[in-house]
Design an enzyme around this catalytic site. Structure first.
Site, PDB file in Angstrom:
ATOM      1  N   THR A 202     -13.129   0.311  -4.168  1.00  0.00           N
ATOM      2  CA  THR A 202     -13.806  -0.987  -4.120  1.00  0.00           C
ATOM      3  C   THR A 202     -15.242  -0.715  -3.669  1.00  0.00           C
ATOM      4  OG1 THR A 202     -13.004  -1.221  -1.875  1.00  0.00           O
ATOM      5  CG2 THR A 202     -11.705  -2.267  -3.576  1.00  0.00           C
TER       6      THR A 202
ATOM      7  N   SER B 103       0.868  -1.188   0.000  1.00  0.00           N
ATOM      8  CA  SER B 103       0.000   0.000   0.000  1.00  0.00           C
ATOM      9  C   SER B 103       0.897   1.228   0.000  1.00  0.00           C
ATOM     10  CB  SER B 103      -0.870   0.011   1.260  1.00  0.00           C
ATOM     11  OG  SER B 103      -1.470   1.283   1.427  1.00  0.00           O
TER      12      SER B 103
ATOM     13  N   LYS C  65       2.554  -3.113   6.095  1.00  0.00           N
ATOM     14  CA  LYS C  65       2.710  -3.041   4.634  1.00  0.00           C
ATOM     15  C   LYS C  65       4.176  -2.752   4.271  1.00  0.00           C
ATOM     16  CE  LYS C  65      -1.478  -3.902   3.082  1.00  0.00           C
ATOM     17  NZ  LYS C  65      -1.776  -5.185   2.419  1.00  0.00           N
TER      18      LYS C  65
ATOM     19  N   TYR D 256      -1.124  -0.559  10.077  1.00  0.00           N
ATOM     20  CA  TYR D 256      -1.273  -0.828   8.642  1.00  0.00           C
ATOM     21  C   TYR D 256      -0.015  -0.411   7.881  1.00  0.00           C
ATOM     22  CZ  TYR D 256      -3.546  -0.901   4.028  1.00  0.00           C
ATOM     23  OH  TYR D 256      -3.878  -1.181   2.727  1.00  0.00           O
TER      24      TYR D 256
HETATM   25  N1  LIG Z   1      -8.929  -0.591  -1.646  1.00  0.00           N
HETATM   26  C1  LIG Z   1      -7.912   0.234  -1.467  1.00  0.00           C
HETATM   27  O1  LIG Z   1      -8.025   1.470  -1.605  1.00  0.00           O
HETATM   28  C2  LIG Z   1      -6.548  -0.316  -1.130  1.00  0.00           C
HETATM   29  C3  LIG Z   1      -5.459   0.557  -1.086  1.00  0.00           C
HETATM   30  C4  LIG Z   1      -4.205   0.063  -0.763  1.00  0.00           C
HETATM   31  C5  LIG Z   1      -4.049  -1.293  -0.509  1.00  0.00           C
HETATM   32  N2  LIG Z   1      -5.129  -2.115  -0.538  1.00  0.00           N
HETATM   33  C6  LIG Z   1      -4.890  -3.531  -0.219  1.00  0.00           C
HETATM   34  O2  LIG Z   1      -5.568  -4.371  -1.150  1.00  0.00           O
HETATM   35  C7  LIG Z   1      -5.916  -5.596  -0.492  1.00  0.00           C
HETATM   36  C8  LIG Z   1      -7.390  -5.917  -0.590  1.00  0.00           C
HETATM   37  O3  LIG Z   1      -8.087  -4.785  -0.693  1.00  0.00           O
HETATM   38  P1  LIG Z   1      -9.530  -4.771  -1.332  1.00  0.00           P
HETATM   39  O4  LIG Z   1      -9.902  -3.346  -1.326  1.00  0.00           O
HETATM   40  O5  LIG Z   1      -9.581  -5.588  -2.568  1.00  0.00           O
HETATM   41  O6  LIG Z   1     -10.345  -5.492  -0.111  1.00  0.00           O
HETATM   42  P2  LIG Z   1     -11.744  -6.142  -0.015  1.00  0.00           P
HETATM   43  O7  LIG Z   1     -12.209  -5.903   1.382  1.00  0.00           O
HETATM   44  O8  LIG Z   1     -12.636  -5.733  -1.150  1.00  0.00           O
HETATM   45  O9  LIG Z   1     -11.413  -7.714  -0.195  1.00  0.00           O
HETATM   46  C9  LIG Z   1     -10.698  -8.422   0.754  1.00  0.00           C
HETATM   47  C10 LIG Z   1     -11.087  -9.909   0.644  1.00  0.00           C
HETATM   48  O10 LIG Z   1     -10.244 -10.642   1.541  1.00  0.00           O
HETATM   49  C11 LIG Z   1     -11.031 -11.628   2.201  1.00  0.00           C
HETATM   50  N3  LIG Z   1     -10.397 -11.985   3.471  1.00  0.00           N
HETATM   51  C12 LIG Z   1     -10.336 -11.228   4.592  1.00  0.00           C
HETATM   52  N4  LIG Z   1      -9.684 -11.903   5.566  1.00  0.00           N
HETATM   53  C13 LIG Z   1      -9.298 -13.098   5.036  1.00  0.00           C
HETATM   54  C14 LIG Z   1      -8.594 -14.225   5.538  1.00  0.00           C
HETATM   55  N5  LIG Z   1      -8.133 -14.269   6.804  1.00  0.00           N
HETATM   56  N6  LIG Z   1      -8.360 -15.256   4.708  1.00  0.00           N
HETATM   57  C15 LIG Z   1      -8.827 -15.246   3.436  1.00  0.00           C
HETATM   58  N7  LIG Z   1      -9.523 -14.217   2.903  1.00  0.00           N
HETATM   59  C16 LIG Z   1      -9.752 -13.149   3.694  1.00  0.00           C
HETATM   60  C17 LIG Z   1     -12.390 -10.975   2.355  1.00  0.00           C
HETATM   61  O11 LIG Z   1     -13.405 -11.951   2.537  1.00  0.00           O
HETATM   62  C18 LIG Z   1     -12.527 -10.200   1.054  1.00  0.00           C
HETATM   63  O12 LIG Z   1     -13.167 -10.970   0.050  1.00  0.00           O
HETATM   64  C19 LIG Z   1      -5.469  -5.469   0.948  1.00  0.00           C
HETATM   65  O13 LIG Z   1      -4.189  -6.037   1.087  1.00  0.00           O
HETATM   66  C20 LIG Z   1      -5.426  -3.966   1.141  1.00  0.00           C
HETATM   67  O14 LIG Z   1      -4.568  -3.588   2.185  1.00  0.00           O
HETATM   68  C21 LIG Z   1      -6.373  -1.672  -0.837  1.00  0.00           C
END
Ligand SMILES: NC(=O)c1ccc[n+]([C@@H]2O[C@H](COP(=O)([O-])OP(=O)(O)OC[C@H]3O[C@@H](n4cnc5c(N)ncnc54)[C@H](O)[C@@H]3O)[C@@H](O)[C@H]2O)c1
Length: 265
Positions: free
Chosen positions: A193, A145, A162, A158
Site C-alpha cells: 500500500t 492476515s 487476526k 495483531y
Molecule cells: N497492507 C498489508 O500488507 C496487509 C497485510 C495483511 C493484512 N492487511 C490488512 O488489511 C487491512 C487494511 O490494510 P491497508 O493496508 O489497506 O490499510 P490502510 O492503512 O491503507 O487503510 C486503512 C484505512 O482504514 C481507515 N481506518 C482506520 N481506523 C478506522 C476506524 N476506526 N474506523 C473506520 N476507518 C478506519 C483508515 O483511515 C484508512 O483509510 C487491515 O485489516 C490490515 O490488517 C494488510
C-alpha cells in the site's frame, strides 16, 4: 464487467490502500459501493475516483469500533440504495512500535487491536446481517492476515486478533448460512500500500521478497480481486473459508530459500 450487477457493497477502510482498490474494482463490476472510513476526506476521495470511473459510490464517515456509528453506516446504506448485499470488514492493523512481544507489549495497544480488528468485524457483521437476511442472502468478507497463521517476534496482538477474525468468520458462516449468507476471510501477505511503500526500508522489502515464492510483493489490487470474487455469485458455494493471498509466503518451507542454493546450476 457485470459480476456484481445489482449488488450493494459496503467496504470499511475504503479510504486507502486495499479498501480503496476494492471499492474501485467492485464498482467497475457494477456494484454500488459505500466507501466507509473514519477519514472523511479519504472516503470522499475514493468515492470521487469511483464516480470518475463511471461507477456509483456513497462516502460515509464511520468509526468501526463504535456500534452506533456502524449502525448509522448500515442504515444509511439501505436508506440510499435500498439494500445491503456485501460487507467487507476491512479496517484493521496495529502499531508495530507498541505491539511488541508478550513481555514488552503495550496493553493499551492490545485493547486497541481488539477494538479495531475483531470488535469492528463483529459489529459490522451484526449490523449488516439483518439487512442481508431481508435481501435474501449476502456475503461478508473479513480481512485477516497471514499473521493469523504463524508466530512472530513482535505484533503479538495483531496475530491474535487476526486469528480471532478467522474464528469469527467460521461462526458467521455456520450461523447465517441457512439464510444464504456466506462469510469468508482473506489473509493478505505483504501488500505494498502507499503507506508501506513509502516507509519500509529497502532491506525489509528485500527480506519479504526473500520469503515469497513469487518474485514480487502484492499490490492492493491483488487482494481486491479476491474480494470481488468472494462478493460475487461465482463463489456461491464457498463459505467459512480463509483465502490466503500471500505470494506463497506461507506455502513454502521456511528452509526453501536457503535450499535453492543446493540446486544444480
Ligand atoms: N497492507 C498489508 O500488507 C496487509 C497485510 C495483511 C493484512 N492487511 C490488512 O488489511 C487491512 C487494511 O490494510 P491497508 O493496508 O489497506 O490499510 P490502510 O492503512 O491503507 O487503510 C486503512 C484505512 O482504514 C481507515 N481506518 C482506520 N481506523 C478506522 C476506524 N476506526 N474506523 C473506520 N476507518 C478506519 C483508515 O483511515 C484508512 O483509510 C487491515 O485489516 C490490515 O490488517 C494488510
Amino acid at each position: 464487467m457485470n459480476r456484481l450487477q445489482d449488488k450493494v457493497a459496503v467496504i470499511t477502510g475504503a479510504g486507502s490502500g486495499i479498501g480503496r482498490a476494492a471499492a474501485r474494482l467492485m464498482a467497475a463490476q457494477g456494484a454500488r459501493v459505500v466507501v466507509a472510513d473514519h477519514d472523511a476526506d479519504a472516503a470522499r476521495e475514493t468515492a470521487g475516483l469511483v464516480t470518475a470511473g463511471g461507477g456509483e459510490a456513497l462516502a460515509l464517515t464511520v468509526d468501526v469500533t463504535e456500534e452506533a456509528s456502524v449502525a448509522a453506516m448500515t442504515d444509511a446504506t439501505v436508506a440510499e440504495y435500498g439494500a445491503l448485499h456485501v460487507l467487507c470488514n476491512h479496517v484493521g492493523g496495529t502499531n508495530p512500535r507498541t505491539d511488541l512481544d508478550v513481555l514488552r507489549m503495550d496493553m493499551a495497544e492490545f485493547d486497541r487491536a481488539v477494538a479495531l480488528n475483531i470488535r469492528s468485524t463483529l459489529l459490522g457483521s451484526r449490523r449488516a446481517i439483518p439487512h442481508m437476511i431481508r435481501a435474501g442472502g449476502g456475503s461478508v468478507i473479513n480481512t485477516a492476515s497471514v499473521a493469523a497463521l504463524v508466530g512472530d517476534v513482535l505484533q503479538t496482538s495483531y496475530g491474535a486478533v487476526k486469528a480471532a477474525v478467522v474464528s469469527l468468520t467460521k461462526s458467521l458462516a455456520t450461523q447465517y448460512g441457512p439464510h444464504g449468507i456466506r462469510c469468508n476471510a482473506i489473509a493478505p501477505g505483504a501488500v505494498m500500500t502507499p503507506a508501506l511503500e513509502n516507509n519500509l526500508p529497502q532491506e525489509v522489502i528485500d527480506s519479504l521478497l526473500a520469503v515469497n515464492a513469487l518474485p514480487y510483493l502484492g499490490a492492493p489490487e491483488d487482494i481486491a480481486h479476491a474480494m470481488v470474487f468472494l462478493a460475487s455469485d461465482e463463489s456461491r458455494y464457498l463459505t467459512g473459508q480463509l483465502l490466503v493471498v500471500d505470494g506463497g509466503m506461507t506455502t513454502q518451507s521456511p528452509a526453501a530459500p536457503g535450499r535453492r542454493a543446493m540446486l544444480p546450476a
